[in-house]
Design an enzyme around this catalytic site. Sequence first.
Site, PDB file in Angstrom:
ATOM      1  CB  SER A 148      -0.875   0.026   1.255  1.00 46.45           C
ATOM      2  OG  SER A 148      -1.555   1.259   1.361  1.00 46.45           O
ATOM      3  CE1 TYR A 163      -4.249  -1.757   4.821  1.00 45.20           C
ATOM      4  CE2 TYR A 163      -3.346   0.419   4.331  1.00 45.20           C
ATOM      5  CZ  TYR A 163      -3.883  -0.795   3.901  1.00 45.20           C
ATOM      6  OH  TYR A 163      -4.044  -1.031   2.562  1.00 45.20           O
TER       7      TYR A 163
HETATM    8  N1  NAD Z   1      -8.412  -0.204  -2.449  1.00 47.07           N
HETATM    9  C1  NAD Z   1      -7.352   0.547  -2.265  1.00 47.07           C
HETATM   10  O1  NAD Z   1      -7.323   1.740  -2.573  1.00 47.07           O
HETATM   11  C2  NAD Z   1      -6.110  -0.055  -1.656  1.00 47.07           C
HETATM   12  C3  NAD Z   1      -5.032   0.810  -1.388  1.00 47.07           C
HETATM   13  C4  NAD Z   1      -3.875   0.272  -0.867  1.00 47.07           C
HETATM   14  C5  NAD Z   1      -3.763  -1.082  -0.622  1.00 47.07           C
HETATM   15  N2  NAD Z   1      -4.827  -1.885  -0.866  1.00 47.07           N
HETATM   16  C6  NAD Z   1      -4.659  -3.306  -0.590  1.00 47.07           C
HETATM   17  O2  NAD Z   1      -5.209  -4.065  -1.645  1.00 47.07           O
HETATM   18  C7  NAD Z   1      -5.567  -5.348  -1.149  1.00 47.07           C
HETATM   19  C8  NAD Z   1      -6.938  -5.691  -1.692  1.00 47.07           C
HETATM   20  O3  NAD Z   1      -7.913  -4.858  -1.109  1.00 47.07           O
HETATM   21  P1  NAD Z   1      -9.207  -4.355  -1.883  1.00 47.07           P
HETATM   22  O4  NAD Z   1      -9.108  -2.889  -1.978  1.00 47.07           O
HETATM   23  O5  NAD Z   1      -9.385  -5.165  -3.097  1.00 47.07           O
HETATM   24  O6  NAD Z   1     -10.342  -4.629  -0.801  1.00 47.07           O
HETATM   25  P2  NAD Z   1     -11.237  -5.913  -0.491  1.00 47.07           P
HETATM   26  O7  NAD Z   1     -11.696  -5.734   0.917  1.00 47.07           O
HETATM   27  O8  NAD Z   1     -12.260  -6.088  -1.547  1.00 47.07           O
HETATM   28  O9  NAD Z   1     -10.237  -7.152  -0.594  1.00 47.07           O
HETATM   29  C9  NAD Z   1      -9.617  -7.745   0.503  1.00 47.07           C
HETATM   30  C10 NAD Z   1      -9.968  -9.222   0.530  1.00 47.07           C
HETATM   31  O10 NAD Z   1      -9.217  -9.865   1.553  1.00 47.07           O
HETATM   32  C11 NAD Z   1     -10.047 -10.838   2.155  1.00 47.07           C
HETATM   33  N3  NAD Z   1      -9.556 -11.160   3.494  1.00 47.07           N
HETATM   34  C12 NAD Z   1      -9.607 -10.397   4.607  1.00 47.07           C
HETATM   35  N4  NAD Z   1      -9.105 -11.068   5.646  1.00 47.07           N
HETATM   36  C13 NAD Z   1      -8.730 -12.283   5.181  1.00 47.07           C
HETATM   37  C14 NAD Z   1      -8.140 -13.440   5.795  1.00 47.07           C
HETATM   38  N5  NAD Z   1      -7.856 -13.466   7.109  1.00 47.07           N
HETATM   39  N6  NAD Z   1      -7.888 -14.518   5.017  1.00 47.07           N
HETATM   40  C15 NAD Z   1      -8.205 -14.506   3.696  1.00 47.07           C
HETATM   41  N7  NAD Z   1      -8.757 -13.449   3.060  1.00 47.07           N
HETATM   42  C16 NAD Z   1      -9.021 -12.354   3.815  1.00 47.07           C
HETATM   43  C17 NAD Z   1     -11.419 -10.189   2.197  1.00 47.07           C
HETATM   44  O11 NAD Z   1     -12.449 -11.144   2.368  1.00 47.07           O
HETATM   45  C18 NAD Z   1     -11.470  -9.483   0.849  1.00 47.07           C
HETATM   46  O12 NAD Z   1     -12.026 -10.318  -0.153  1.00 47.07           O
HETATM   47  C19 NAD Z   1      -5.489  -5.267   0.368  1.00 47.07           C
HETATM   48  O13 NAD Z   1      -4.304  -5.907   0.809  1.00 47.07           O
HETATM   49  C20 NAD Z   1      -5.399  -3.776   0.626  1.00 47.07           C
HETATM   50  O14 NAD Z   1      -4.724  -3.488   1.822  1.00 47.07           O
HETATM   51  C21 NAD Z   1      -5.996  -1.417  -1.375  1.00 47.07           C
END
Ligand code: NAD
Length: 256
Positions: A148, A163
């Site tokens: 991130s 985080y």
């Molecule tokens: N969306 C953004 O702007 C953004 C920015 C920076 C980083 N991220 C990172 O991108 C990644 C994906 O996030 P996203 O934005 O697609 O959101 P999202 O919440 O849709 O995806 C995260 C997924 O992780 C799964 N998850 C959570 N805990 C878990 C566990 N213990 N075991 C297995 N699966 C688990 C959730 O069920 C979910 O499907 C994350 O690591 C997030 O930190 C996202």
Amino acid sequence: MLLQDKVCVIAGASSLRSIGYATAELFAEHGAKVVVVDLRMDEAVLRRIRTSIEAKVVAPVIIDGCQCDVSSAQACERMVQDVIGLHGTIDCLVNSAGIVNSMSLLDIDAEALETMLSVNLKGAFYLCQKVLKVFVERRAGNIVNVASLAAQRGGGLVGGPHYAASKGGVLSLTRSIAREFGPLGIRANAICPAMIETPMLDGLSPERMGSIVESIPLRRTGSTREAAGACLFLASELSGFVTGATIDVNGGTHIH
Ligand SMILES: NC(=O)c1ccc[n+]([C@@H]2O[C@H](COP(=O)([O-])OP(=O)(O)OC[C@H]3O[C@@H](n4cnc5c(N)ncnc54)[C@H](O)[C@@H]3O)[C@@H](O)[C@H]2O)c1
């Protein structure tokens, strides 16, 4: 076809709005055999993912699902064994499983810290460790960790310091893997997304969203497809000489 017949495990893909799902869809378009892994994975979730991908990809697709809590070393080990049972090998891991929380540092108690580190950092560690055992035997393999912007700038736009620390750990882990396993032909890279339109942004008020977008040089949020594109580059031979790298997917929010 950049990933023809490659067995790709994509963790964190249960929501059709997630970066993990978009990556699964893009990888399937490129011929990969995809295994979607998530805490929330059952027949109904898998059916929804399959239906959605099959509606977009013309060629026949191979999509399997595996329920796994990435914060459990045993569950990650079981998941890897299940995938081996299914496809005989693993070529690539994309770890996009994660949780976010925007608490301020003084409000973060031991339990909140433990939960954050268990999923985001230990989860990444266990997933990488378990697939690396397979990669070492094959002397090949590829890891893409989703970190991130929060890891780079000192706190996120939506995530708190726990985080950010967990994602900083993911970057260090990725670089350590690249250094230790590079001699075996195994690559590990990370992407650092920011403001990608997924459920993670749902908690932002329209005012807060507006002011953040105003500060992004590209003046918009990013799509999951754009984050998936960076994962595809890193997972494919297009990036064959790239390891230990971090690709920003942030619209210019953080320019080094
Ligand atoms: N969306 C953004 O702007 C953004 C920015 C920076 C980083 N991220 C990172 O991108 C990644 C994906 O996030 P996203 O934005 O697609 O959101 P999202 O919440 O849709 O995806 C995260 C997924 O992780 C799964 N998850 C959570 N805990 C878990 C566990 N213990 N075991 C297995 N699966 C688990 C959730 O069920 C979910 O499907 C994350 O690591 C997030 O930190 C996202």
